[in-house]
Design an enzyme around this catalytic site. Structure first.
Site, PDB file in Angstrom:
ATOM      1  N   CYS A 120       6.714  -5.693  15.620  1.00 57.54           N
ATOM      2  CA  CYS A 120       6.226  -4.735  16.630  1.00 57.54           C
ATOM      3  C   CYS A 120       4.754  -5.048  16.950  1.00 57.54           C
ATOM      4  O   CYS A 120       3.934  -5.187  16.036  1.00 57.54           O
ATOM      5  CB  CYS A 120       6.353  -3.302  16.122  1.00 57.54           C
ATOM      6  SG  CYS A 120       8.048  -2.839  15.699  1.00 57.54           S
ATOM      7  N   CYS A 157       6.538  -7.329   6.856  1.00 53.72           N
ATOM      8  CA  CYS A 157       7.649  -6.836   7.676  1.00 53.72           C
ATOM      9  C   CYS A 157       8.045  -7.935   8.657  1.00 53.72           C
ATOM     10  O   CYS A 157       7.191  -8.671   9.146  1.00 53.72           O
ATOM     11  CB  CYS A 157       7.222  -5.589   8.449  1.00 53.72           C
ATOM     12  SG  CYS A 157       8.564  -4.822   9.402  1.00 53.72           S
ATOM     13  N   CYS A 203       3.603   8.493   1.298  1.00 54.60           N
ATOM     14  CA  CYS A 203       4.146   7.531   2.256  1.00 54.60           C
ATOM     15  C   CYS A 203       4.256   6.203   1.527  1.00 54.60           C
ATOM     16  O   CYS A 203       3.245   5.641   1.105  1.00 54.60           O
ATOM     17  CB  CYS A 203       3.209   7.431   3.455  1.00 54.60           C
ATOM     18  SG  CYS A 203       3.737   6.203   4.671  1.00 54.60           S
ATOM     19  N   CYS A 235      -0.596   5.694  10.247  1.00 52.80           N
ATOM     20  CA  CYS A 235       0.607   4.997  10.706  1.00 52.80           C
ATOM     21  C   CYS A 235       0.257   3.625  11.261  1.00 52.80           C
ATOM     22  O   CYS A 235      -0.606   3.496  12.124  1.00 52.80           O
ATOM     23  CB  CYS A 235       1.286   5.768  11.835  1.00 52.80           C
ATOM     24  SG  CYS A 235       1.795   7.404  11.390  1.00 52.80           S
ATOM     25  N   GLU A 282       0.827  -1.200   0.000  1.00 56.50           N
ATOM     26  CA  GLU A 282       0.000   0.000   0.000  1.00 56.50           C
ATOM     27  C   GLU A 282       0.866   1.257   0.000  1.00 56.50           C
ATOM     28  O   GLU A 282       1.985   1.259   0.501  1.00 56.50           O
ATOM     29  CB  GLU A 282      -0.928  -0.003   1.219  1.00 56.50           C
ATOM     30  CG  GLU A 282      -1.993  -1.084   1.097  1.00 56.50           C
ATOM     31  CD  GLU A 282      -2.954  -1.144   2.270  1.00 56.50           C
ATOM     32  OE1 GLU A 282      -4.159  -1.313   2.021  1.00 56.50           O
ATOM     33  OE2 GLU A 282      -2.520  -1.033   3.423  1.00 56.50           O
ATOM     34  N   CYS A 312       1.645  -2.885  15.489  1.00 56.07           N
ATOM     35  CA  CYS A 312       1.620  -2.528  14.066  1.00 56.07           C
ATOM     36  C   CYS A 312       0.927  -3.599  13.224  1.00 56.07           C
ATOM     37  O   CYS A 312       1.200  -4.795  13.376  1.00 56.07           O
ATOM     38  CB  CYS A 312       3.058  -2.345  13.582  1.00 56.07           C
ATOM     39  SG  CYS A 312       3.171  -1.967  11.823  1.00 56.07           S
TER      40      CYS A 312
HETATM   41  N1  SAH Z   1       9.642   0.191   9.926  1.00 53.59           N
HETATM   42  C1  SAH Z   1       9.684   1.613  10.160  1.00 53.59           C
HETATM   43  C2  SAH Z   1       8.465   2.326   9.595  1.00 53.59           C
HETATM   44  C3  SAH Z   1       7.198   2.004  10.348  1.00 53.59           C
HETATM   45  S1  SAH Z   1       5.763   2.993  10.111  1.00 53.59           S
HETATM   46  C4  SAH Z   1       9.810   1.891  11.624  1.00 53.59           C
HETATM   47  O1  SAH Z   1       9.683   0.948  12.422  1.00 53.59           O
HETATM   48  O2  SAH Z   1      10.050   3.025  12.001  1.00 53.59           O
HETATM   49  C5  SAH Z   1       6.093   4.555  10.819  1.00 53.59           C
HETATM   50  C6  SAH Z   1       5.799   4.727  12.324  1.00 53.59           C
HETATM   51  O3  SAH Z   1       4.481   4.322  12.698  1.00 53.59           O
HETATM   52  C7  SAH Z   1       6.763   3.946  13.194  1.00 53.59           C
HETATM   53  O4  SAH Z   1       7.225   4.768  14.226  1.00 53.59           O
HETATM   54  C8  SAH Z   1       5.876   2.859  13.749  1.00 53.59           C
HETATM   55  O5  SAH Z   1       6.369   2.327  14.938  1.00 53.59           O
HETATM   56  C9  SAH Z   1       4.574   3.603  13.914  1.00 53.59           C
HETATM   57  N2  SAH Z   1       3.402   2.738  14.069  1.00 53.59           N
HETATM   58  C10 SAH Z   1       3.283   1.416  13.814  1.00 53.59           C
HETATM   59  N3  SAH Z   1       2.050   0.971  14.085  1.00 53.59           N
HETATM   60  C11 SAH Z   1       1.350   2.042  14.536  1.00 53.59           C
HETATM   61  C12 SAH Z   1      -0.004   2.238  14.947  1.00 53.59           C
HETATM   62  N4  SAH Z   1      -0.885   1.231  14.927  1.00 53.59           N
HETATM   63  N5  SAH Z   1      -0.377   3.478  15.317  1.00 53.59           N
HETATM   64  C13 SAH Z   1       0.497   4.504  15.289  1.00 53.59           C
HETATM   65  N6  SAH Z   1       1.772   4.387  14.895  1.00 53.59           N
HETATM   66  C14 SAH Z   1       2.202   3.171  14.526  1.00 53.59           C
END
Ligand code: SAH
Length: 389
Positions: A117, A113, A106, A380, A93, A120
């Site tokens: 985490c 991935c 974005c 995010c 996406e 996420c």
């Molecule tokens: N792999 C990268 C990019 C991730 S997306 C990273 O880990 O940084 C960008 C941001 O959104 C990251 O800080 C991630 O931790 C955060 N993120 C992930 N899931 C989320 C959610 N459900 N709500 C808000 N932020 C989230």
């Protein structure tokens, strides 16, 4: 990996292809221009090329590798999400966010991935595969085409059409949906979609260079931001590239026990190692880094945790003594966006503001990320390629 597409090729690669086809050298530049400036969506529309060459391109080299499956947009039309299928069936996406004076894309760097985490949505997929440079580049091109189409619709972007310089048609309003600026392409690019960019370093970096290339898309390094889960070796490598793209690091907890619960990668790169890498990056580049901190109700959003975070970033050592050097940084608080099935809650807004206040009182610059696209699961951490199953 599928066959390389035109978006997978550098200008030198296109030149080599043209040479191989017995074409004059300037054809490569024409094609490159069509791809990155005209944003052509097919060789058929590259009308400055001879018909036979257009046909050969069409028959022999894919333009790109992404097939647009679906687009969705928020009720105000200012956030748009595209779902793409890759030739091997994986999906990714891309999100476009429109503002009065800029447009941010974005983009994803991996399908799925591997980082795991817990908060996420992408993590739930596991890693399907790395994206090729072309597959990353193409998402920025899609966003630019989408922007161009939006700017071209109806009366948007042209104000009232009078000659009166005072009559700006309200276009100065920061939150106006009407663009103040006509943009030839997206103005900002964030590598914050699906995947961990630094876990796909070479291909991701090739995409950065392609988009930066002044002969093509010409996106300024300072207009690009990469977000990493915190791969220390990748941060060090980026510090040596000598290109001023912005770095954001997902921190999300002030201590290792909690960070490991939320982000398994912390077992490999605990906070001390990560901050060492960040310090090296700051020293080498002279640039400020951002720390992202997603707020989870009752887990990492307490005032004492804000204080611990502030101390960490102001250079306190583990025993609490203030001997270190403050990090040149900024904290970006992210309200957690709900994902299906996660036993987590979103912090109340007043708690987010209280958290921010503690940081600011301690001298740490801190903002709360403005939300976009929650209702179409484009915010995010919500990207999961909803067609995956
Ligand atoms: N792999 C990268 C990019 C991730 S997306 C990273 O880990 O940084 C960008 C941001 O959104 C990251 O800080 C991630 O931790 C955060 N993120 C992930 N899931 C989320 C959610 N459900 N709500 C808000 N932020 C989230």
């Amino acid at each position: 990996m599928p066959n390389p597409s035109l978006y997978d090729m550098t200008l030198a690669d296109v030149e080599a292809l043209m040479r191989g086809w017995g074409q004059p050298p300037f054809r490569a530049r024409q094609i490159y221009r069509q791809l990155y400036i005209n944003l052509a969506d097919s060789p058929a529309s590259m009308t400055d090329l001879p018909l036979a060459l257009r046909e050969r391109l069409l028959a022999e080299v894919p333009l790109g590798g992404l097939r647009l499956v679906r687009t969705q947009q928020s009720a105000d039309g200012l956030t748009r999400k595209a779902l793409f299928a890759l030739p091997d069936g994986a999906v990714v996406e891309t999100v476009l966010m429109l503002y009065a004076d800029r447009a941010t894309a974005c983009v994803s760097t991996q399908a799925g991935c591997a980082m795991g985490c817990v908060f996420c949505a992408t993590a739930k997929l596991g890693l399907l595969r790395n994206l090729s440079p072309g597959e990353i580049v193409e998402q920025a091109i899609w966003a630019s085409r989408e922007l161009r189409a939006w700017q071209g619709t109806g009366d948007r972007g042209q104000g009232t059409g009078t000659d009166d310089p005072q009559d700006d048609g309200g276009r100065w309003m920061a939150d106006s949906p009407t663009p103040v600026q006509q943009l030839s392409r997206i103005s900002n690019l964030v590598f914050m979609g699906m995947g961990e960019p630094l876990a796909n370093y070479e291909r991701w970096w090739a995409a950065v260079q392609r988009l930066h290339d002044p002969q093509g898309f010409n996106m300024g390094a300072r207009s690009m931001t990469v977000s990493t889960v915190g791969l220390a070796q990748g941060i060090r490598r980026l510090a040596d590239e000598g290109m001023p793209i912005n770095l954001a690091i997902s921190l999300h907890a002030p201590d290792d026990a909690l960070r490991s619960e939320l982000m398994p990668i912390n077992d490999r790169f605990p906070i001390t190692d990560l901050l060492d890498a960040a310090r090296e990056y700051i020293e080498k580049t002279g640039r400020r880094v951002s720390f992202e901190y997603v707020l989870l109700q009752g887990r990492n959003d307490q005032p004492h945790q804000a204080l611990a975070l502030a101390k960490l970033l102001r250079g306190h050592t583990a025993d609490g003594a203030n001997r270190g050097v403050p990090l040149l940084c900024h904290v970006n608080l992210i309200p957690w966006n709900p994902i299906p099935g996660a036993p987590l809650g979103r912090s109340e807004y007043k708690r987010i503001l209280a958290f921010q206040q503690v940081l600011m009182d301690y001298g740490v610059a801190c903002t709360v990320r403005v939300e976009r696209g929650v209702e179409i699961a484009a915010a995010c951490g919500q990207l999961a390629g909803s067609m995956q199953n």
